[in-house]
Design a protein around this motif. Structure first.
Motif, mmCIF file in Angstrom:
data_model
loop_
_atom_site.group_PDB
_atom_site.id
_atom_site.type_symbol
_atom_site.label_atom_id
_atom_site.label_comp_id
_atom_site.label_asym_id
_atom_site.label_seq_id
_atom_site.Cartn_x
_atom_site.Cartn_y
_atom_site.Cartn_z
ATOM 1 N N ILE A 166 62.115 34.803 39.708
ATOM 2 C CA ILE A 166 61.099 33.834 39.282
ATOM 3 C C ILE A 166 59.696 34.357 39.588
ATOM 4 O O ILE A 166 58.773 34.214 38.796
ATOM 5 N N HIS A 167 59.536 34.989 40.762
ATOM 6 C CA HIS A 167 58.226 35.492 41.211
ATOM 7 C C HIS A 167 58.238 37.019 41.207
ATOM 8 O O HIS A 167 58.257 37.651 42.257
ATOM 9 N N GLN A 168 58.195 37.602 40.033
ATOM 10 C CA GLN A 168 58.328 39.053 39.917
ATOM 11 C C GLN A 168 57.100 39.820 40.382
ATOM 12 O O GLN A 168 57.197 40.988 40.743
ATOM 13 N N ASN A 169 55.947 39.197 40.376
ATOM 14 C CA ASN A 169 54.715 39.898 40.745
ATOM 15 C C ASN A 169 54.274 39.573 42.173
ATOM 16 O O ASN A 169 53.092 39.545 42.471
ATOM 17 N N PRO B 169 50.634 36.311 39.440
ATOM 18 C CA PRO B 169 50.312 37.637 38.890
ATOM 19 C C PRO B 169 48.794 37.813 38.792
ATOM 20 O O PRO B 169 48.066 36.855 38.568
ATOM 21 N N ARG B 170 48.357 39.004 38.967
ATOM 22 C CA ARG B 170 46.940 39.327 38.839
ATOM 23 C C ARG B 170 46.632 39.580 37.368
ATOM 24 O O ARG B 170 47.330 40.340 36.707
ATOM 25 N N ASP B 171 45.586 38.929 36.858
ATOM 26 C CA ASP B 171 45.188 39.153 35.473
ATOM 27 C C ASP B 171 44.632 40.557 35.294
ATOM 28 O O ASP B 171 44.837 41.198 34.294
ATOM 29 N N GLN B 172 43.943 41.003 36.290
ATOM 30 C CA GLN B 172 43.301 42.298 36.224
ATOM 31 C C GLN B 172 43.653 43.066 37.493
ATOM 32 O O GLN B 172 43.603 42.519 38.579
ATOM 33 N N ILE B 173 44.019 44.295 37.355
ATOM 34 C CA ILE B 173 44.335 45.099 38.522
ATOM 35 C C ILE B 173 43.016 45.447 39.203
ATOM 36 O O ILE B 173 42.143 46.072 38.599
ATOM 37 N N LYS B 174 42.883 45.002 40.425
ATOM 38 C CA LYS B 174 41.647 45.203 41.165
ATOM 39 C C LYS B 174 41.773 46.455 42.021
ATOM 40 O O LYS B 174 42.754 46.634 42.724
ATOM 41 N N ARG B 175 40.769 47.298 41.934
ATOM 42 C CA ARG B 175 40.771 48.525 42.711
ATOM 43 C C ARG B 175 40.507 48.195 44.174
ATOM 44 O O ARG B 175 39.625 47.406 44.499
ATOM 45 N N GLU B 176 41.261 48.790 45.055
ATOM 46 C CA GLU B 176 41.104 48.561 46.485
ATOM 47 C C GLU B 176 39.762 49.107 46.959
ATOM 48 O O GLU B 176 39.307 50.146 46.488
ATOM 49 N N PHE B 177 39.149 48.416 47.892
ATOM 50 C CA PHE B 177 37.888 48.865 48.470
ATOM 51 C C PHE B 177 38.144 50.035 49.401
ATOM 52 O O PHE B 177 39.064 50.010 50.203
ATOM 53 N N ARG B 178 37.323 51.060 49.267
ATOM 54 C CA ARG B 178 37.407 52.221 50.151
ATOM 55 C C ARG B 178 36.017 52.494 50.704
ATOM 56 O O ARG B 178 35.066 52.658 49.939
ATOM 57 N N PHE B 179 35.907 52.521 52.020
ATOM 58 C CA PHE B 179 34.639 52.884 52.648
ATOM 59 C C PHE B 179 34.522 54.389 52.593
ATOM 60 O O PHE B 179 35.395 55.111 53.069
ATOM 61 N N LEU C 161 61.550 36.935 53.857
ATOM 62 C CA LEU C 161 62.853 37.169 53.224
ATOM 63 C C LEU C 161 63.029 36.235 52.047
ATOM 64 O O LEU C 161 62.706 35.051 52.119
ATOM 65 N N VAL C 162 63.536 36.777 50.948
ATOM 66 C CA VAL C 162 63.770 35.990 49.734
ATOM 67 C C VAL C 162 65.136 36.375 49.161
ATOM 68 O O VAL C 162 65.711 37.396 49.534
ATOM 69 N N ASN C 163 65.632 35.551 48.260
ATOM 70 C CA ASN C 163 66.867 35.923 47.571
ATOM 71 C C ASN C 163 66.535 36.424 46.161
ATOM 72 O O ASN C 163 65.409 36.310 45.687
#
Length: 136
Positions: free
Chosen positions: A38-41, A63-73, A30-32
């Protein structure tokens, strides 16, 4: 405000009784609004349960510099005889780490990386091959 859990809806599992498992979302972050501004990402993920019936929650605020693709088996990998060998080889490498959790994380990461590399070498562009076969 409750931070949404990315990969799963549940953070707690009971022991099966009569082949029935109860799943609930008991654990939360939980956050306000000020903190969220302050932490948008921010992202919240769950780790697999190992010795507890609760999932550990991982809150990422950077924040992530690069959007990493999720691993899918890919299911079709299992039809290839080398798939099991790739998994066994990457999983059986010695990590020389006594911490079981860190050892699991390293083995899982290495296995994912090895499967991705193997798939790229073995199947090249499976999407293009599928497209060609559909046209035929």
């Amino acid at each position: 405000m409750d931070i949404n859990l990315k990969e799963s809806k549940y953070t707690w599992y009971n022991k099966p009784r009569n082949n029935f498992i109860t799943r609930e979302r008991l654990d939360r972050v939980l956050v306000n609004w000020k903190w969220l501004h302050i932490h948008q990402n921010v992202s919240l993920k769950d780790a697999p349960t190992i010795s507890s019936d609760h999932c550990a929650l991982i809150l990422e605020t950077q924040p992530r510099d690069q959007i990493k693709r999720e691993f899918r088996f890919e299911a079709f990998w299992t039809e290839h005889e080398e798939c099991e060998k790739v998994i066994r080889r990457s999983w059986q490498q010695d990590d020389r780490n006594r911490n079981c959790w860190n050892q699991f994380i390293r083995k899982r990461s290495r296995c994912k990386r090895d499967l991705i590399e193997w798939s790229r070498r073995k199947f090249k562009r499976a999407d293009k091959e599928i497209e060609k076969k559909e046209e035929k």
